[in-house]
Scaffold this motif. Structure first.
Motif, PDB file in Angstrom:
ATOM      1  N   SER A 139       0.907  -1.070  -0.021  1.00 47.52           N
ATOM      2  CA  SER A 139       0.004   0.152   0.110  1.00 47.52           C
ATOM      3  C   SER A 139       0.915   1.228   0.044  1.00 47.52           C
ATOM      4  O   SER A 139       2.061   1.302   0.492  1.00 47.52           O
ATOM      5  CB  SER A 139      -0.850  -0.020   1.240  1.00 47.52           C
ATOM      6  OG  SER A 139      -0.323  -0.079   2.328  1.00 47.52           O
ATOM      7  N   LYS A 140       0.396   2.209  -0.510  1.00 49.10           N
ATOM      8  CA  LYS A 140       1.010   3.651  -0.593  1.00 49.10           C
ATOM      9  C   LYS A 140       2.077   3.753  -1.547  1.00 49.10           C
ATOM     10  O   LYS A 140       2.630   4.880  -1.758  1.00 49.10           O
ATOM     11  CB  LYS A 140       1.325   4.315   0.769  1.00 49.10           C
ATOM     12  CG  LYS A 140       0.193   4.192   1.625  1.00 49.10           C
ATOM     13  CD  LYS A 140       0.197   4.974   3.117  1.00 49.10           C
ATOM     14  CE  LYS A 140      -0.963   4.764   3.846  1.00 49.10           C
ATOM     15  NZ  LYS A 140      -0.661   5.329   5.272  1.00 49.10           N
ATOM     16  N   ARG A 189      -4.961   1.512  -5.132  1.00 48.94           N
ATOM     17  CA  ARG A 189      -5.967   2.479  -4.496  1.00 48.94           C
ATOM     18  C   ARG A 189      -5.356   3.462  -3.336  1.00 48.94           C
ATOM     19  O   ARG A 189      -6.201   4.149  -2.883  1.00 48.94           O
ATOM     20  CB  ARG A 189      -7.227   1.822  -4.432  1.00 48.94           C
ATOM     21  CG  ARG A 189      -7.718   0.966  -5.498  1.00 48.94           C
ATOM     22  CD  ARG A 189      -9.013   0.419  -5.226  1.00 48.94           C
ATOM     23  NE  ARG A 189      -9.597  -0.532  -5.872  1.00 48.94           N
ATOM     24  CZ  ARG A 189     -10.345  -1.458  -5.737  1.00 48.94           C
ATOM     25  NH1 ARG A 189     -10.998  -1.569  -4.683  1.00 48.94           N
ATOM     26  NH2 ARG A 189     -10.806  -1.972  -6.957  1.00 48.94           N
ATOM     27  N   THR A 190      -4.236   3.489  -2.895  1.00 48.86           N
ATOM     28  CA  THR A 190      -3.707   3.993  -1.778  1.00 48.86           C
ATOM     29  C   THR A 190      -2.454   4.929  -2.194  1.00 48.86           C
ATOM     30  O   THR A 190      -2.038   5.700  -1.077  1.00 48.86           O
ATOM     31  CB  THR A 190      -3.383   3.033  -0.654  1.00 48.86           C
ATOM     32  OG1 THR A 190      -2.143   1.962  -1.304  1.00 48.86           O
ATOM     33  CG2 THR A 190      -4.554   2.391  -0.418  1.00 48.86           C
ATOM     34  N   LEU A 241      -5.781   9.778  -4.591  1.00 50.00           N
ATOM     35  CA  LEU A 241      -5.231   8.542  -4.442  1.00 50.00           C
ATOM     36  C   LEU A 241      -5.454   7.828  -5.635  1.00 50.00           C
ATOM     37  O   LEU A 241      -6.358   7.864  -6.455  1.00 50.00           O
ATOM     38  CB  LEU A 241      -5.821   7.968  -3.167  1.00 50.00           C
ATOM     39  CG  LEU A 241      -5.530   8.552  -1.731  1.00 50.00           C
ATOM     40  CD1 LEU A 241      -6.382   7.864  -0.892  1.00 50.00           C
ATOM     41  CD2 LEU A 241      -4.036   8.523  -1.434  1.00 50.00           C
TER      42      LEU A 241
END
Length: 137
Positions: free
Chosen positions: A88-89, A96-97, A110
């Motif tokens: 994530s990220k 989606r992050t 995002l």
């Protein structure tokens, strides 16, 4: 997975992911590390002329095409996979992050990292998620 491949040379190992796939062959993959080394300058997803580009944060170098080539080589080598678990990220692997920035480095939304976009096109009938699916945070 415990690989020390983050931009800062650290790891974000998530044991729940390792445990969930204990019965499978796991293929760790970070498209950034072989290209830029570890540690390395951070990269970000930046909206440029209505397109998401991958830029190094300090130098501003556009590394989008380099990353695409690395990711496409992975896809070519691994055409049949059962699942993909992303970080994530991440500007490469966020699902989606991933923060999307404007040219002034302000977050405007995002989205997905560059690898995620390519994986979603190539591997349409498999589980694709990030580590959050396997954890409580």
């Amino acid at each position: 997975m415990g690989e020390q491949c983050r931009y800062d040379g650290k790891t974000k190992q998530v044991n729940a992911v390792i445990e969930a796939f204990a019965e499978y062959e796991i293929i760790p993959f970070c498209p950034e590390a072989p290209l830029f080394g570890t540690p390395r300058e951070r990269i970000s997803v930046v909206r440029v002329d209505n397109q998401n580009r991958i830029l190094k944060e300090v130098s501003g170098e556009d590394v989008t095409e380099l990353l695409k080539e690395e990711i496409e080589a992975f896809i070519d080598k691994n055409p049949d996979v059962d699942a993909i678990v992303l970080k994530s990220k991440s500007p490469s692997c966020g699902y989606r992050t991933t923060p999307i920035l404007n040219l002034e480095k302000e977050q405007i939304g995002l989205g997905n990292g560059i690898a995620t976009e390519l994986f979603l096109k190539q591997y349409q009938n498999i589980l694709i998620s990030d580590e959050k699916k396997f954890t409580d945070f």
